[in-house]
Design a protein around this motif. Structure first.
Motif, PDB file in Angstrom:
ATOM      1  N   VAL B   3       0.861  -1.187   0.000  1.00  0.00           N
ATOM      2  CA  VAL B   3       0.000   0.000   0.000  1.00  0.00           C
ATOM      3  C   VAL B   3       0.899   1.240   0.000  1.00  0.00           C
ATOM      4  O   VAL B   3       1.869   1.299   0.753  1.00  0.00           O
ATOM      5  CB  VAL B   3      -0.914   0.011   1.254  1.00  0.00           C
ATOM      6  N   VAL B   5       1.325   5.081   0.889  1.00  0.00           N
ATOM      7  CA  VAL B   5       0.706   6.066   1.781  1.00  0.00           C
ATOM      8  C   VAL B   5       1.290   7.448   1.487  1.00  0.00           C
ATOM      9  O   VAL B   5       2.514   7.618   1.460  1.00  0.00           O
ATOM     10  CB  VAL B   5       0.929   5.702   3.265  1.00  0.00           C
ATOM     11  N   PHE B  21       4.217   0.672   2.004  1.00  0.00           N
ATOM     12  CA  PHE B  21       4.134  -0.172   3.192  1.00  0.00           C
ATOM     13  C   PHE B  21       3.719  -1.583   2.803  1.00  0.00           C
ATOM     14  O   PHE B  21       2.975  -1.780   1.835  1.00  0.00           O
ATOM     15  CB  PHE B  21       3.088   0.376   4.173  1.00  0.00           C
ATOM     16  N   PHE B  23       1.610  -4.614   4.249  1.00  0.00           N
ATOM     17  CA  PHE B  23       0.651  -4.965   5.297  1.00  0.00           C
ATOM     18  C   PHE B  23       0.102  -6.364   5.050  1.00  0.00           C
ATOM     19  O   PHE B  23       0.084  -6.843   3.894  1.00  0.00           O
ATOM     20  CB  PHE B  23      -0.533  -3.986   5.314  1.00  0.00           C
ATOM     21  N   ALA B  27      -5.788  -5.873   5.930  1.00  0.00           N
ATOM     22  CA  ALA B  27      -5.578  -4.745   6.844  1.00  0.00           C
ATOM     23  C   ALA B  27      -6.465  -3.576   6.433  1.00  0.00           C
ATOM     24  O   ALA B  27      -6.758  -3.389   5.249  1.00  0.00           O
ATOM     25  CB  ALA B  27      -4.115  -4.320   6.839  1.00  0.00           C
ATOM     26  N   MET B  29      -7.830   0.732   7.008  1.00  0.00           N
ATOM     27  CA  MET B  29      -7.304   2.087   7.160  1.00  0.00           C
ATOM     28  C   MET B  29      -6.916   2.366   8.613  1.00  0.00           C
ATOM     29  O   MET B  29      -5.890   2.999   8.880  1.00  0.00           O
ATOM     30  CB  MET B  29      -8.361   3.115   6.740  1.00  0.00           C
ATOM     31  N   ARG B  31      -5.749   0.467  10.878  1.00  0.00           N
ATOM     32  CA  ARG B  31      -4.469  -0.156  11.198  1.00  0.00           C
ATOM     33  C   ARG B  31      -3.310   0.705  10.668  1.00  0.00           C
ATOM     34  O   ARG B  31      -2.317   0.943  11.357  1.00  0.00           O
ATOM     35  CB  ARG B  31      -4.461  -1.565  10.573  1.00  0.00           C
ATOM     36  N   ILE B  32      -3.461   1.173   9.445  1.00  0.00           N
ATOM     37  CA  ILE B  32      -2.412   1.980   8.822  1.00  0.00           C
ATOM     38  C   ILE B  32      -2.217   3.299   9.574  1.00  0.00           C
ATOM     39  O   ILE B  32      -1.101   3.704   9.888  1.00  0.00           O
ATOM     40  CB  ILE B  32      -2.762   2.231   7.337  1.00  0.00           C
ATOM     41  N   ASP B  35      -0.510   2.559  12.808  1.00  0.00           N
ATOM     42  CA  ASP B  35       0.908   2.201  12.609  1.00  0.00           C
ATOM     43  C   ASP B  35       1.769   3.438  12.358  1.00  0.00           C
ATOM     44  O   ASP B  35       2.904   3.509  12.810  1.00  0.00           O
ATOM     45  CB  ASP B  35       1.059   1.246  11.421  1.00  0.00           C
ATOM     46  N   ILE B  36       1.214   4.387  11.613  1.00  0.00           N
ATOM     47  CA  ILE B  36       1.974   5.601  11.301  1.00  0.00           C
ATOM     48  C   ILE B  36       2.000   6.530  12.515  1.00  0.00           C
ATOM     49  O   ILE B  36       2.835   7.415  12.611  1.00  0.00           O
ATOM     50  CB  ILE B  36       1.372   6.308  10.051  1.00  0.00           C
ATOM     51  N   CYS B  48      -8.786   6.963  -0.541  1.00  0.00           N
ATOM     52  CA  CYS B  48      -8.175   5.741  -1.058  1.00  0.00           C
ATOM     53  C   CYS B  48      -8.347   5.785  -2.574  1.00  0.00           C
ATOM     54  O   CYS B  48      -9.482   5.868  -3.065  1.00  0.00           O
ATOM     55  CB  CYS B  48      -8.848   4.510  -0.456  1.00  0.00           C
TER      56      CYS B  48
END
Lengths: 289, 74
Positions: B3, B5, B21, B23, B27, B29, B31-32, B35-36, B48
């Motif tokens: 993905v 970003v 990334f 993933f 997974a 949004m 989660r992303i 994570d960031i 998206c």
């Protein structure tokens, strides 16, 4: 009287059909008509105000007439509101409602075009009224020094064709969007922070304001109330004016085209309801939904 | 799945402008964003592949996600 007025207009316009400001004053006194009635009659008969000469081909007479007839509300009269107001006045919008309960403070001077050393401590909307008389006396400027949620605010907002969001808080914006949805009004959102800003047209049947501020909508997410933003970011005249221009451009597209304007309007955007995010530090314009 | 970003304006500070990334399949949004390390108070518009999306949205291989900061000044 109408025929006599048209006949008189024909006599006083110049060779290009332009009507000067001195003629408005003369006609106003001679025919006991308002400047607005003079401008409407002129535009309907193929004449054009000389003060708007430099946008005659850009907008065209049909769009100019749409703008003259439009009633646009500006909610918030700070950075965005003052800039939006100035531009709407100059392009010839005929009726403007400006709502803000606040007074000018010295810290407004860096970005709020209506703020001056002289009017610190006075109502912001009073400065709008005075500015209107100086820049475009044809426009009917109506002001309210209360919050838009007041009974008077709600009643007057309901009478407008279009609402511009020039507020400075997330929760107030969500409230305004709900009110415009009830009134079935188009809302044009604008917001700034630091070097960046955004403009998004919010049609009354859309959920766009809640999508712009996810997690801040108490109606869809009755969770823990979230803070507005971590810390209010600084703002300058740069972003405020860039976003205000995007809002006014969207207002023009809406009033002259999507608002049911005449087919003859010269303004035919392919993507009239698109929003965008602007960054002035790393200059870029990103299309939003 | 991969993905891409893209972050905008103030969200780039201490992070990045664009990054790929890896993933696990399925997974979303949320989660992303977690994570960031973007907090709810920083999070604004989510796209998206250029269209609006929600935190609950599941992602697919090759998606390009754009995350904008929350902006509320006027």
């Amino acid at each position: 009287m109408a025929a006599a007025l048209v006949e008189y207009l024909r006599k006083v316009v110049d060779s290009e059909g332009l009507l000067s400001w001195s003629a408005y004053r003369d006609i106003g006194a001679r025919f006991a008509v308002t400047y607005r009635e003079i401008e409407e009659t002129a535009l309907k008969n193929g004449f054009f105000p000389k003060r708007l000469q430099r946008q005659r081909n850009l907008f065209g007479a049909a769009a100019q007439l749409d703008l003259l007839k439009a009633k646009v509300a500006i909610v918030g009269c700070g950075g965005l509101g003052g800039a939006v107001f100035e531009m709407l006045l100059r392009i010839g919008v005929g009726h403007l409602l400006v709502i803000d309960p606040d007074f000018f403070d010295e810290s407004n001077l860096n970005r709020q075009f209506l703020a001056t050393i002289e009017n610190l401590g006075r109502y912001k909307v009073d400065a709008a009224l005075a500015r209107g008389r100086l820049v475009n006396p044809v426009a009917e400027v109506e002001t309210l020094n209360q919050v838009f949620q007041s009974a008077a605010g709600r009643a007057r907002l309901a009478l407008c064709d279009l609402v511009l969001d020039a507020l400075d808080s997330v929760s107030a914006r969500l409230e305004l969007a709900r009110l415009c949805a009830q009134n079935q009004q188009m809302l044009i959102h604008g917001a700034v922070a630091g070097w960046s800003g955004q403009m998004v047209p919010v049609p009354s049947d859309s959920e766009k304001m809640a999508q712009i501020y996810p997690g801040n909508n108490p109606e869809t997410e009755p969770v823990v109330p979230l803070p507005e933003t971590e810390e209010p970011l600084d703002n300058s005249a740069l972003t405020v004016n860039a976003v205000a221009a995007l809002q006014v451009a969207a207002a023009v597209r809406y009033v002259c085209n999507f608002g049911g304007g005449p087919e003859t309007s010269a303004i035919k955007p392919e993507s009239g309801l698109a929003g965008c995010f602007i960054d002035l530090l790393e200059p870029a314009l990103e299309r939003l939904f | 799945m991969q993905v891409t970003v893209k972050l905008f304006a103030g969200l780039r500070q201490g992070r990045f402008a664009i990054r790929e990334f890896e993933f696990a399949d399925g997974a979303g949004m949320a989660r992303i964003v977690a994570d960031i390390g973007i907090s709810d108070s920083e999070l604004g518009i989510l796209l998206c592949n250029g269209r609006h999306t929600e935190l609950s949205c599941k992602l697919e291989d090759g998606d390009v996600v754009s995350i904008f900061p929350k902006i509320g000044g006027g």
